[in-house]
Design an enzyme around this catalytic site. Structure first.
Site, short mmCIF file in Angstrom:
data_model
loop_
_atom_site.label_atom_id
_atom_site.label_comp_id
_atom_site.label_asym_id
_atom_site.label_seq_id
_atom_site.Cartn_x
_atom_site.Cartn_y
_atom_site.Cartn_z
N HIS A 88 0.84 -1.14 0.10
CA HIS A 88 0.00 -0.13 0.06
C HIS A 88 0.83 1.32 0.02
O HIS A 88 2.04 1.03 0.45
CB HIS A 88 -0.82 -0.03 1.05
CG HIS A 88 -0.47 -0.08 2.69
ND1 HIS A 88 0.32 -1.07 3.21
CD2 HIS A 88 -0.17 0.90 3.71
CE1 HIS A 88 0.57 -1.06 4.27
NE2 HIS A 88 0.72 0.29 4.46
N HIS A 90 1.10 5.50 1.09
CA HIS A 90 0.61 6.48 1.84
C HIS A 90 0.69 7.72 1.09
O HIS A 90 1.85 8.13 0.76
CB HIS A 90 1.30 6.57 3.04
CG HIS A 90 1.19 5.43 3.89
ND1 HIS A 90 0.45 5.29 5.06
CD2 HIS A 90 1.85 3.99 3.94
CE1 HIS A 90 0.65 4.14 5.87
NE2 HIS A 90 1.52 3.55 5.16
#
Length: 102
Positions: A88, A90
């Site tokens: 993922h 950010h």
């Protein structure tokens, strides 16, 4: 599942606000299919398309959020701060960011 505020979704990725933001804008961007991507260190040439797509999505989300200045971060491994072992990104912005981070 944790309730989330989705800010972007397409066929390949999903983006939602972080539940523990470190800045006014803190959005997580995840691929919808893991394909073995527990972190960036697991990436291979076969992941090139999704990795590029995540970067383009990040730019679109930043624009959508009104961010002209932002930081894009991925952590790889527990020692680097990774706590969820699914790749993922950010997207962080909305305030001045210091360097070096951490």
């Amino acid at each position: 599942e944790i309730p989330s505020e989705v800010v972007f979704e397409d066929a390949l990725c999903l983006a939602f606000r972080d539940i523990n933001p470190v800045a006014p804008a803190h959005i997580l961007i995840i691929p919808k299919h893991r394909d073995g991507l527990t972190g960036l260190g697991a990436a291979t040439a076969e992941h090139s398309a999704i990795l590029g797509h995540l970067m383009v999505a990040a730019a679109a989300i930043a624009k959508q959020e009104g961010l002209s200045e932002f930081r894009l971060v991925t952590n790889n491994g527990e020692g680097a701060g990774q706590s969820v072992f699914h790749l993922h990104l950010h997207l962080i912005g909305g305030r001045p960011l210091e360097w070096p981070p951490g």
